[in-house]
Design a protein around this motif. Structure first.
Motif, mmCIF file in Angstrom:
data_model
loop_
_atom_site.group_PDB
_atom_site.id
_atom_site.type_symbol
_atom_site.label_atom_id
_atom_site.label_comp_id
_atom_site.label_asym_id
_atom_site.label_seq_id
_atom_site.Cartn_x
_atom_site.Cartn_y
_atom_site.Cartn_z
ATOM 1 N N GLU A 112 0.847 -1.200 0.000
ATOM 2 C CA GLU A 112 0.000 0.000 0.000
ATOM 3 C C GLU A 112 0.880 1.248 0.000
ATOM 4 O O GLU A 112 1.820 1.359 0.773
ATOM 5 C CB GLU A 112 -0.887 -0.015 1.258
ATOM 6 N N TRP A 113 0.563 2.194 -0.891
ATOM 7 C CA TRP A 113 1.309 3.458 -0.937
ATOM 8 C C TRP A 113 0.761 4.401 0.125
ATOM 9 O O TRP A 113 -0.445 4.643 0.193
ATOM 10 C CB TRP A 113 1.182 4.103 -2.317
ATOM 11 N N LEU A 114 1.654 4.913 0.949
ATOM 12 C CA LEU A 114 1.284 5.860 2.005
ATOM 13 C C LEU A 114 2.036 7.160 1.796
ATOM 14 O O LEU A 114 3.235 7.157 1.487
ATOM 15 C CB LEU A 114 1.641 5.311 3.382
ATOM 16 N N ASP A 115 1.343 8.291 1.951
ATOM 17 C CA ASP A 115 2.005 9.597 1.918
ATOM 18 C C ASP A 115 2.743 9.785 3.239
ATOM 19 O O ASP A 115 2.198 9.518 4.311
ATOM 20 C CB ASP A 115 0.976 10.718 1.736
ATOM 21 N N VAL A 116 3.970 10.245 3.138
ATOM 22 C CA VAL A 116 4.767 10.487 4.332
ATOM 23 C C VAL A 116 4.445 11.888 4.851
ATOM 24 O O VAL A 116 4.599 12.864 4.128
ATOM 25 C CB VAL A 116 6.279 10.377 4.015
ATOM 26 N N PRO A 117 3.976 12.009 6.097
ATOM 27 C CA PRO A 117 3.717 13.340 6.649
ATOM 28 C C PRO A 117 5.007 14.154 6.720
ATOM 29 O O PRO A 117 6.084 13.600 6.968
ATOM 30 C CB PRO A 117 3.173 13.061 8.051
ATOM 31 N N ASP A 118 4.892 15.459 6.503
ATOM 32 C CA ASP A 118 6.079 16.319 6.523
ATOM 33 C C ASP A 118 6.832 16.231 7.844
ATOM 34 O O ASP A 118 8.065 16.258 7.869
ATOM 35 C CB ASP A 118 5.691 17.782 6.246
ATOM 36 N N ASP A 119 6.099 16.106 8.959
ATOM 37 C CA ASP A 119 6.779 16.066 10.254
ATOM 38 C C ASP A 119 7.410 14.703 10.552
ATOM 39 O O ASP A 119 8.115 14.540 11.542
ATOM 40 C CB ASP A 119 5.844 16.488 11.388
ATOM 41 N N ALA A 120 7.210 13.700 9.697
ATOM 42 C CA ALA A 120 7.837 12.392 9.881
ATOM 43 C C ALA A 120 9.175 12.288 9.153
ATOM 44 O O ALA A 120 9.929 11.346 9.372
ATOM 45 C CB ALA A 120 6.904 11.287 9.402
ATOM 46 N N VAL A 121 9.483 13.269 8.287
ATOM 47 C CA VAL A 121 10.718 13.220 7.497
ATOM 48 C C VAL A 121 11.900 13.646 8.360
ATOM 49 O O VAL A 121 11.875 14.692 9.012
ATOM 50 C CB VAL A 121 10.608 14.125 6.250
ATOM 51 N N ILE A 122 12.936 12.826 8.361
ATOM 52 C CA ILE A 122 14.178 13.152 9.071
ATOM 53 C C ILE A 122 14.980 14.066 8.158
ATOM 54 O O ILE A 122 15.280 13.704 7.021
ATOM 55 C CB ILE A 122 14.966 11.876 9.410
ATOM 56 N N CYS A 146 8.676 7.827 11.262
ATOM 57 C CA CYS A 146 9.892 8.446 10.739
ATOM 58 C C CYS A 146 10.149 7.933 9.322
ATOM 59 O O CYS A 146 9.848 6.780 9.018
ATOM 60 C CB CYS A 146 11.095 8.106 11.613
ATOM 61 N N PHE A 147 10.716 8.806 8.510
ATOM 62 C CA PHE A 147 11.116 8.439 7.158
ATOM 63 C C PHE A 147 12.425 9.140 6.847
ATOM 64 O O PHE A 147 12.541 10.354 7.035
ATOM 65 C CB PHE A 147 10.043 8.853 6.145
ATOM 66 N N MET A 148 13.397 8.363 6.375
ATOM 67 C CA MET A 148 14.696 8.921 6.044
ATOM 68 C C MET A 148 14.978 8.583 4.578
ATOM 69 O O MET A 148 15.218 7.415 4.246
ATOM 70 C CB MET A 148 15.771 8.333 6.951
ATOM 71 N N PRO A 149 14.908 9.578 3.671
ATOM 72 C CA PRO A 149 15.143 9.301 2.263
ATOM 73 C C PRO A 149 16.600 8.916 2.013
ATOM 74 O O PRO A 149 17.504 9.338 2.717
ATOM 75 C CB PRO A 149 14.794 10.608 1.566
ATOM 76 N N GLY A 150 16.788 8.072 1.005
ATOM 77 C CA GLY A 150 18.123 7.622 0.639
ATOM 78 C C GLY A 150 18.629 8.389 -0.575
ATOM 79 O O GLY A 150 18.148 9.468 -0.904
#
Length: 153
Positions: A112-122, A146-150
């Protein structure tokens, strides 16, 4: 056997205790009062257990060979939603399972595709290079803590 029941008799004089006084045949009010504290404690414990969100923290040993510096860095990661816990709580995400569009991130979790909330982005630099996500399942469903882009190569 002469026994004083001064407190129970509300100040009246002592009287002779017999088997009827010693037996468990108290008034209904006394029987209910005897069970009230244990029932209240049990009910409170049950409510606390049901109200606590389930924890998804786990250590599968996949990062056992990490250096102490990287482990300490993972343990200190925070997003706007709070601490991410550690790298063992997060999952690495393949490049095909996340995307960036218009400055917003999306990630595929369990198909399932989920939108990452802005405040969850590291927002601090990614020291390991791989994309990671810390999902949480709660009463509102699957959410991203939390989400940390690579590097997205």
């Amino acid at each position: 056997m002469e026994m004083s029941k001064w407190i129970v008799s509300r100040g009246h004089g002592p009287h002779r205790a017999d088997r009827a006084d010693i037996s468990n045949t108290g008034s209904r009010r006394q029987a209910v009062a005897r069970w009230k504290p244990p029932v209240q404690v049990s009910s409170a414990a049950l409510l606390i257990a049901l109200a606590a969100p389930p924890s998804l923290a786990r250590d599968r040993g996949q990062y056992a060979n990490s250096s102490p510096e990287i482990k300490a860095w993972f343990d200190g990661l925070r997003s706007g939603k709070g601490p991410c816990c550690s790298d063992a709580d997060g999952s690495a995400v393949s490049d095909v399972d996340w995307e960036s569009r218009g400055g917003r991130y999306r990630v595929r979790i369990e198909g399932e595709w989920l939108d990452v909330p802005d405040d969850a982005v590291i927002t601090e630099p990614n020291r390991v290079g791989r994309t990671m996500v810390w999902p949480m399942r709660g009463y509102q469903g699957l959410q991203i803590r939390c989400f940390m882009p690579g590097s997205m190569t």
